[in-house]
Write a protein that holds these residues in place. Sequence first.
Motif, short mmCIF file in Angstrom:
data_model
loop_
_atom_site.label_atom_id
_atom_site.label_comp_id
_atom_site.label_asym_id
_atom_site.label_seq_id
_atom_site.Cartn_x
_atom_site.Cartn_y
_atom_site.Cartn_z
N ARG A 119 -61.70 -9.17 -84.23
CA ARG A 119 -61.19 -8.59 -83.03
C ARG A 119 -59.89 -9.45 -82.87
NH1 ARG A 119 -61.95 -4.13 -79.49
NH2 ARG A 119 -63.42 -3.37 -81.26
N ARG A 120 -60.31 -10.64 -82.50
CA ARG A 120 -59.34 -11.55 -81.91
C ARG A 120 -58.35 -11.68 -83.00
NH1 ARG A 120 -60.76 -17.56 -83.11
NH2 ARG A 120 -60.21 -16.83 -85.20
N ASN A 121 -58.67 -11.76 -84.30
CA ASN A 121 -57.65 -11.98 -85.43
C ASN A 121 -56.62 -10.80 -85.31
OD1 ASN A 121 -58.68 -14.45 -85.76
ND2 ASN A 121 -59.76 -13.71 -87.81
N ARG A 122 -57.09 -9.59 -85.19
CA ARG A 122 -56.23 -8.38 -85.14
C ARG A 122 -55.33 -8.43 -83.88
NH1 ARG A 122 -56.19 -3.99 -87.95
NH2 ARG A 122 -55.53 -2.13 -86.99
N LEU A 123 -55.92 -8.85 -82.76
CA LEU A 123 -54.99 -9.07 -81.72
C LEU A 123 -54.00 -9.96 -81.78
CD1 LEU A 123 -57.62 -8.65 -78.79
CD2 LEU A 123 -55.93 -6.90 -79.38
N LEU A 124 -54.37 -10.98 -82.36
CA LEU A 124 -53.46 -12.17 -82.87
C LEU A 124 -52.42 -11.70 -83.59
CD1 LEU A 124 -52.95 -15.10 -81.78
CD2 LEU A 124 -54.40 -15.72 -84.11
N GLY A 125 -52.72 -10.82 -84.63
CA GLY A 125 -51.69 -10.38 -85.61
C GLY A 125 -50.88 -9.29 -84.90
N GLN A 126 -51.39 -8.60 -83.91
CA GLN A 126 -50.17 -7.36 -83.20
C GLN A 126 -49.34 -8.30 -82.51
OE1 GLN A 126 -53.59 -5.44 -81.34
NE2 GLN A 126 -53.56 -3.81 -83.01
N TRP A 127 -49.89 -9.59 -82.00
CA TRP A 127 -48.94 -10.32 -80.95
C TRP A 127 -47.99 -10.92 -81.83
CZ3 TRP A 127 -48.90 -15.95 -81.82
CH2 TRP A 127 -48.06 -16.63 -80.90
N ALA A 128 -48.35 -11.44 -83.00
CA ALA A 128 -47.48 -12.17 -84.04
C ALA A 128 -46.21 -10.96 -84.43
CB ALA A 128 -47.97 -12.83 -85.12
N ALA A 129 -46.80 -9.86 -84.57
CA ALA A 129 -45.88 -8.96 -85.17
C ALA A 129 -44.83 -8.42 -83.96
CB ALA A 129 -46.78 -7.56 -85.53
N ALA A 130 -45.37 -8.40 -82.86
CA ALA A 130 -44.53 -8.02 -81.78
C ALA A 130 -43.35 -9.03 -81.89
CB ALA A 130 -45.22 -8.15 -80.54
N LEU A 131 -43.68 -10.47 -81.77
CA LEU A 131 -42.49 -11.41 -81.71
C LEU A 131 -41.80 -11.30 -83.07
CD1 LEU A 131 -44.93 -14.57 -80.97
CD2 LEU A 131 -43.38 -13.20 -79.55
N MET A 132 -42.06 -10.94 -84.53
CA MET A 132 -41.38 -10.71 -85.24
C MET A 132 -40.55 -9.16 -85.18
SD MET A 132 -43.47 -12.42 -88.35
CE MET A 132 -45.26 -11.51 -87.92
N LYS A 133 -41.11 -8.50 -84.27
CA LYS A 133 -40.16 -7.21 -84.11
C LYS A 133 -40.42 -6.19 -85.29
CE LYS A 133 -36.63 -8.96 -81.07
NZ LYS A 133 -37.14 -10.06 -80.65
N LEU A 134 -41.84 -6.06 -85.55
CA LEU A 134 -42.24 -5.28 -86.60
C LEU A 134 -42.33 -4.17 -86.17
CD1 LEU A 134 -44.95 -7.54 -88.74
CD2 LEU A 134 -42.56 -7.15 -89.15
N THR A 135 -42.38 -2.91 -87.17
CA THR A 135 -42.63 -1.33 -87.06
C THR A 135 -43.97 -1.25 -86.62
OG1 THR A 135 -42.99 -0.82 -89.19
CG2 THR A 135 -40.59 -0.84 -88.38
N PRO A 136 -44.45 -0.25 -86.02
CA PRO A 136 -45.96 -0.04 -85.77
C PRO A 136 -46.74 -0.02 -87.11
CG PRO A 136 -44.61 1.40 -84.44
CD PRO A 136 -43.51 0.80 -85.14
N GLU A 137 -46.15 0.66 -88.14
CA GLU A 137 -46.82 0.53 -89.22
C GLU A 137 -46.99 -0.83 -90.09
OE1 GLU A 137 -43.97 2.72 -88.90
OE2 GLU A 137 -45.19 4.34 -88.25
N GLU A 138 -46.00 -1.68 -89.97
CA GLU A 138 -45.86 -2.90 -90.49
C GLU A 138 -46.92 -3.89 -89.48
OE1 GLU A 138 -41.37 -3.57 -92.06
OE2 GLU A 138 -41.88 -3.73 -89.94
N THR A 139 -46.82 -3.59 -88.36
CA THR A 139 -47.86 -4.30 -87.35
C THR A 139 -49.23 -3.82 -87.83
OG1 THR A 139 -46.32 -4.10 -85.43
CG2 THR A 139 -48.54 -4.40 -84.87
N ASP A 140 -49.53 -2.66 -87.88
CA ASP A 140 -50.91 -2.55 -88.31
C ASP A 140 -51.15 -3.32 -89.88
OD1 ASP A 140 -53.57 -1.17 -87.94
OD2 ASP A 140 -52.80 0.03 -90.00
N SER A 141 -50.50 -3.10 -90.62
CA SER A 141 -50.75 -3.86 -92.04
C SER A 141 -50.72 -5.29 -91.62
CB SER A 141 -49.65 -3.46 -92.83
OG SER A 141 -49.76 -4.22 -94.26
#
Length: 107
Positions: A28-50
Amino acid sequence: MTSFDDRERAFEATFARDQEMAFRITARRNRLLGQWAAALMKLTPEETDSYAKGVVQADFEEAGDEDVIRKLVGDLTAAGVETDEATVRRALDERLVEARRQLMEAQ
């Protein structure tokens, strides 16, 4: 002897449950961390999930958190986001607290 066997089985069950919870918290921590990084990279919701799933998978490369930290620092730097290892480690610690909270509330 059965009392000893019962205690041993109870201990083993507790240990297994604790290990499973630790695994779930880390995932769960790693998933939340991935979402945090994806937001910084300005990824789309689909890209964020992946991307978040990719961060969870990266943790299986070696023991410890270094593989995840290396992936995030590399990906963020490649995306042009100003970051360093200390920032990623701080985010990792913050997401660990959040992951624990989420899983405790879910039970």
